[in-house]
Scaffold this motif. Structure first.
Motif, PDB file in Angstrom:
ATOM      1  N   ASP A 268       1.213  31.294  -7.204  1.00 25.27           N
ATOM      2  CA  ASP A 268       1.020  30.195  -8.142  1.00 25.27           C
ATOM      3  C   ASP A 268       2.297  29.403  -8.372  1.00 25.27           C
ATOM      4  O   ASP A 268       2.253  28.256  -8.816  1.00 25.27           O
ATOM      5  N   LYS A 269       3.449  30.022  -8.113  1.00 27.84           N
ATOM      6  CA  LYS A 269       4.725  29.333  -8.330  1.00 27.84           C
ATOM      7  C   LYS A 269       5.036  28.328  -7.226  1.00 27.84           C
ATOM      8  O   LYS A 269       5.753  27.363  -7.445  1.00 27.84           O
ATOM      9  N   GLY A 270       4.522  28.582  -6.019  1.00 30.19           N
ATOM     10  CA  GLY A 270       4.832  27.708  -4.898  1.00 30.19           C
ATOM     11  C   GLY A 270       3.655  26.851  -4.494  1.00 30.19           C
ATOM     12  O   GLY A 270       2.638  26.775  -5.181  1.00 30.19           O
ATOM     13  N   ARG A 271       3.797  26.195  -3.359  1.00 27.88           N
ATOM     14  CA  ARG A 271       2.768  25.325  -2.829  1.00 27.88           C
ATOM     15  C   ARG A 271       1.968  26.073  -1.780  1.00 27.88           C
ATOM     16  O   ARG A 271       2.536  26.679  -0.872  1.00 27.88           O
ATOM     17  N   ARG A 272       0.652  26.035  -1.924  1.00 26.71           N
ATOM     18  CA  ARG A 272      -0.215  26.701  -0.961  1.00 26.71           C
ATOM     19  C   ARG A 272      -0.533  25.764   0.199  1.00 26.71           C
ATOM     20  O   ARG A 272      -0.540  24.558   0.053  1.00 26.71           O
ATOM     21  N   GLN A 273      -0.839  26.379   1.337  1.00 33.51           N
ATOM     22  CA  GLN A 273      -1.303  25.618   2.484  1.00 33.51           C
ATOM     23  C   GLN A 273      -2.790  25.306   2.280  1.00 33.51           C
ATOM     24  O   GLN A 273      -3.358  25.534   1.220  1.00 33.51           O
ATOM     25  N   SER A 274      -3.427  24.798   3.329  1.00 35.41           N
ATOM     26  CA  SER A 274      -4.843  24.481   3.222  1.00 35.41           C
ATOM     27  C   SER A 274      -5.694  25.750   3.177  1.00 35.41           C
ATOM     28  O   SER A 274      -6.871  25.693   2.845  1.00 35.41           O
ATOM     29  N   HIS A 275      -5.107  26.900   3.517  1.00 39.11           N
ATOM     30  CA  HIS A 275      -5.833  28.166   3.434  1.00 39.11           C
ATOM     31  C   HIS A 275      -5.433  28.898   2.153  1.00 39.11           C
ATOM     32  O   HIS A 275      -4.485  28.514   1.466  1.00 39.11           O
ATOM     33  N   ASP A 276      -6.155  29.968   1.829  1.00 41.84           N
ATOM     34  CA  ASP A 276      -5.834  30.744   0.631  1.00 41.84           C
ATOM     35  C   ASP A 276      -5.584  32.205   0.983  1.00 41.84           C
ATOM     36  O   ASP A 276      -5.896  33.114   0.215  1.00 41.84           O
ATOM     37  N   ALA A 277      -5.004  32.458   2.161  1.00 40.30           N
ATOM     38  CA  ALA A 277      -4.768  33.811   2.642  1.00 40.30           C
ATOM     39  C   ALA A 277      -3.792  34.559   1.742  1.00 40.30           C
ATOM     40  O   ALA A 277      -2.858  33.979   1.183  1.00 40.30           O
ATOM     41  N   THR A 278      -4.013  35.858   1.599  1.00 41.31           N
ATOM     42  CA  THR A 278      -3.171  36.719   0.771  1.00 41.31           C
ATOM     43  C   THR A 278      -2.794  37.969   1.560  1.00 41.31           C
ATOM     44  O   THR A 278      -3.162  38.128   2.730  1.00 41.31           O
ATOM     45  N   VAL A 279      -2.078  38.877   0.898  1.00 43.24           N
ATOM     46  CA  VAL A 279      -1.685  40.121   1.552  1.00 43.24           C
ATOM     47  C   VAL A 279      -2.910  40.894   2.027  1.00 43.24           C
ATOM     48  O   VAL A 279      -2.868  41.569   3.066  1.00 43.24           O
ATOM     49  N   ARG A 280      -4.002  40.811   1.284  1.00 40.16           N
ATOM     50  CA  ARG A 280      -5.212  41.547   1.676  1.00 40.16           C
ATOM     51  C   ARG A 280      -5.752  41.039   3.010  1.00 40.16           C
ATOM     52  O   ARG A 280      -6.150  41.831   3.873  1.00 40.16           O
ATOM     53  N   ASP A 281      -5.763  39.732   3.223  1.00 42.28           N
ATOM     54  CA  ASP A 281      -6.233  39.172   4.487  1.00 42.28           C
ATOM     55  C   ASP A 281      -5.333  39.592   5.649  1.00 42.28           C
ATOM     56  O   ASP A 281      -5.816  39.940   6.732  1.00 42.28           O
ATOM     57  N   LEU A 282      -4.018  39.556   5.428  1.00 49.29           N
ATOM     58  CA  LEU A 282      -3.097  39.937   6.495  1.00 49.29           C
ATOM     59  C   LEU A 282      -3.221  41.420   6.814  1.00 49.29           C
ATOM     60  O   LEU A 282      -3.161  41.823   7.983  1.00 49.29           O
ATOM     61  N   LEU A 283      -3.404  42.264   5.798  1.00 48.48           N
ATOM     62  CA  LEU A 283      -3.584  43.690   6.044  1.00 48.48           C
ATOM     63  C   LEU A 283      -4.800  43.951   6.918  1.00 48.48           C
ATOM     64  O   LEU A 283      -4.768  44.812   7.805  1.00 48.48           O
ATOM     65  N   ASN A 284      -5.883  43.214   6.691  1.00 44.14           N
ATOM     66  CA  ASN A 284      -7.080  43.389   7.509  1.00 44.14           C
ATOM     67  C   ASN A 284      -6.798  43.065   8.972  1.00 44.14           C
ATOM     68  O   ASN A 284      -7.256  43.758   9.890  1.00 44.14           O
ATOM     69  N   VAL A 285      -6.040  41.992   9.209  1.00 42.69           N
ATOM     70  CA  VAL A 285      -5.699  41.610  10.578  1.00 42.69           C
ATOM     71  C   VAL A 285      -4.762  42.642  11.211  1.00 42.69           C
ATOM     72  O   VAL A 285      -4.918  43.011  12.384  1.00 42.69           O
ATOM     73  N   LEU A 286      -3.797  43.135  10.432  1.00 42.55           N
ATOM     74  CA  LEU A 286      -2.865  44.133  10.959  1.00 42.55           C
ATOM     75  C   LEU A 286      -3.592  45.423  11.316  1.00 42.55           C
ATOM     76  O   LEU A 286      -3.255  46.083  12.312  1.00 42.55           O
ATOM     77  N   ASP A 287      -4.577  45.802  10.518  1.00 43.22           N
ATOM     78  CA  ASP A 287      -5.360  47.005  10.830  1.00 43.22           C
ATOM     79  C   ASP A 287      -6.057  46.856  12.175  1.00 43.22           C
ATOM     80  O   ASP A 287      -6.051  47.777  12.999  1.00 43.22           O
ATOM     81  N   ALA A 288      -6.660  45.672  12.401  1.00 45.01           N
ATOM     82  CA  ALA A 288      -7.359  45.436  13.660  1.00 45.01           C
ATOM     83  C   ALA A 288      -6.384  45.409  14.836  1.00 45.01           C
ATOM     84  O   ALA A 288      -6.660  45.961  15.901  1.00 45.01           O
ATOM     85  N   TYR A 289      -5.228  44.781  14.635  1.00 46.21           N
ATOM     86  CA  TYR A 289      -4.256  44.664  15.725  1.00 46.21           C
ATOM     87  C   TYR A 289      -3.675  46.024  16.098  1.00 46.21           C
ATOM     88  O   TYR A 289      -3.597  46.371  17.280  1.00 46.21           O
ATOM     89  N   THR A 290      -3.248  46.808  15.123  1.00 48.39           N
ATOM     90  CA  THR A 290      -2.623  48.102  15.414  1.00 48.39           C
ATOM     91  C   THR A 290      -3.639  49.097  15.959  1.00 48.39           C
ATOM     92  O   THR A 290      -3.279  50.015  16.695  1.00 48.39           O
ATOM     93  N   LYS A 291      -4.903  48.931  15.601  1.00 51.30           N
ATOM     94  CA  LYS A 291      -5.945  49.801  16.171  1.00 51.30           C
ATOM     95  C   LYS A 291      -6.057  49.579  17.663  1.00 51.30           C
ATOM     96  O   LYS A 291      -6.271  50.529  18.439  1.00 51.30           O
ATOM     97  N   ASP A 292      -5.906  48.330  18.098  1.00 48.37           N
ATOM     98  CA  ASP A 292      -5.975  48.003  19.516  1.00 48.37           C
ATOM     99  C   ASP A 292      -4.654  48.233  20.236  1.00 48.37           C
ATOM    100  O   ASP A 292      -4.596  48.185  21.464  1.00 48.37           O
TER     101      ASP A 292
END
Length: 474
Positions: A260-284
């Motif tokens: 909330d302190k900074g400027r967001r991009q056009s997406h609203d991605a958070t740590v939770r979204d990145l963790l989901n991607v990292l789980d998929a990547y490290t699994k492979d």
């Protein structure tokens, strides 16, 4: 060599995800059960192409589900330059530097219809020390020259520290600066002590090597101590003055406010979204833990001051908290892509590194920054946090830490004296940040709108944090 372009397309039709990537006239299907799986596969395929071509690959990822396109440059080693996130129908911009410049320009464009100054060219070098000093001391909307600024911030170091070099600094401000400009270079009159000090602080900051990674945890077990505001402004001034890659990571368990302190991009991605991607990547990729920066970049929020923010989950429907093991895993996978990681900690310090995100931050951080308001009750909570960390075995880091005391409009001199007296012997350095009306509004931060004395104080704090061995008693 000619920069190659790969076109990636991701769609969701009737609940079924599908994706493809095209190289020249050839198109290939992507494997993946969902959007994240398709994204991971696309990044892997483009990285393979970049390695084969031994050159960066410009990649345009059209996400027809969100209606947005992510444009990135992927290097053979997995490095990435984010070029732009844009609607599918928009024209691209040339580079990530230009995107940062455009974001900064958008923040300063007047709403009266007057033409805003042109953004700097993509290859414009970072400002020199003396040029940026002039920016620091320029009030946000000063119609006429003002008297020389006398710094209203304070700083002190406990213990002996070497002083910065005392070479002459040519005036760019005040009366001497005006004469120097009018003479066309014939005169080289010296800067005032205040201007010279700021110039040396900037030079010190810019001389710090970009090690990978160095991590700071911003601490106070009570909310309202200014941790998030302090972290953002430190990231802003380091990002503005150096070429270091900086990540501001929100390590709050849930509903952190760093985003909330900074400027967001056009997406609203958070740590939770990145963790989901990292789980998929490290699994492979079970054989290693290296994560290509290209995989991380789309989930970051680039700031005009040239640093990135990864916010905590803060949507009303996102009730899953960030656990201590998840924060550690996120840090270990993401931090190698950055020179500096600034972690905004939560308030739950109780427990151990298996249950408390604050204790995880305390463990992985190289240095601590204790932020507190210029109020006795809030400062006592910061002191209690120090005591708890000392008992937990982090005493050496506490004694080497930096304390930031944020004055309020009601801070009494005797209360400030009491806070400073308590800090003696507990931390290595403290910096007092003056009360600032812009920050007191509680809105998203515009660093260029802060008062000159506030920006100067954060400059002093940034030097103390980034290179404490070069910090001086004023």
């Amino acid at each position: 060599m000619t920069e190659q372009t790969v076109q990636v397309t991701i769609k969701n039709t009737g609940g079924q995800w599908a994706g493809s990537y095209a190289v020249g006239n050839q198109s290939y299907d992507l494997d993946g059960r969902d959007r994240n799986g398709l994204y991971v596969t696309a990044i892997k395929r483009v990285t393979e192409i970049a390695k084969r071509e031994d050159n960066a690959v410009r990649t345009v990822i059209d996400d027809h589900h969100s209606g947005m396109a992510e444009v990135v440059l992927i290097d053979p080693d997995g490095g990435v330059e984010r070029v732009e996130t844009k609607p599918l129908t928009a024209e691209p911009v040339p580079s990530r530097k230009a995107a940062h410049a455009a974001a900064a320009e958008a923040e300063t464009t007047p709403e009266t219809g007057a033409q805003a100054p042109a953004a700097p060219a993509p290859d414009t070098p970072s400002p020199s020390a003396q040029a940026f000093v002039a920016t620091l001391n320029q009030a946000p909307a000063a119609p006429a020259p003002t008297p020389e600024l006398q710094p209203s911030y304070e700083t002190a170091s406990f213990g002996q520290r070497p002083r910065a070099s005392q070479g002459a600094v040519i005036a760019r401000e005040g009366f001497n600066g005006t004469l120097n400009r009018m003479s066309g270079g014939m005169l080289r009159l010296p800067a005032s002590r205040a201007e010279a000090r700021r110039a040396r602080l900037v030079e010190t900051l810019q001389a710090v090597p970009a090690k990978t990674p160095v991590t700071w945890a911003f601490m106070n077990s009570k909310g309202g101590g200014g941790k998030t505001t302090t972290l953002y402004n430190i990231g802003a001034i380091i990002g503005s003055l150096t070429s270091h890659k900086i990540l501001a990571l929100d390590g709050n368990d849930n509903h952190g406010t760093l985003g909330d302190k900074g400027r967001r991009q056009s997406h609203d991605a958070t740590v939770r979204d990145l963790l989901n991607v990292l789980d998929a990547y490290t699994k492979d990729n079970p054989s290693g833990t290296f994560v290509p920066p290209a995989l991380i970049a789309p989930y970051l929020h680039a700031q005009p001051e040239k640093f990135d923010v990864l916010p905590s989950q803060n949507r009303a429907y996102d009730t899953k908290v960030l656990t201590a093991p998840e924060l550690r895993r996120l840090y270990e996978l993401v931090s190698p892509s950055f020179s500096h990681v600034l972690i905004d900690t939560g308030n739950n310090i109780e427990g151990d590194a298996s249950t408390s995100t604050v204790q995880v931050a305390a463990d992985v951080a190289d240095h601590y920054v204790f932020s507190m308001m210029g109020k006795i009750d809030n400062a006592r909570n910061a002191f209690a946090t120090m005591d708890y960390l000392i008992r937990a075995g982090f005493g050496e880091k506490v004694r080497a830490s930096v304390a930031i005391v944020n004055k309020t409009h009601t801070t009494a001199p005797e209360d400030l004296d009491e806070i400073i007296e308590f800090l003696k012997g507990r931390v290595s350095t403290y910096v007092i940040v003056p009360w600032d009306a812009e920050l007191d509004r509680g809105r998203d931060i515009r660093f260029d709108r802060l008062a000159p004395a506030t920006r100067n104080a954060y400059l002093d704090a940034a030097v103390a944090i980034l290179d404490p061995n070069s910090h001086n008693r004023p």
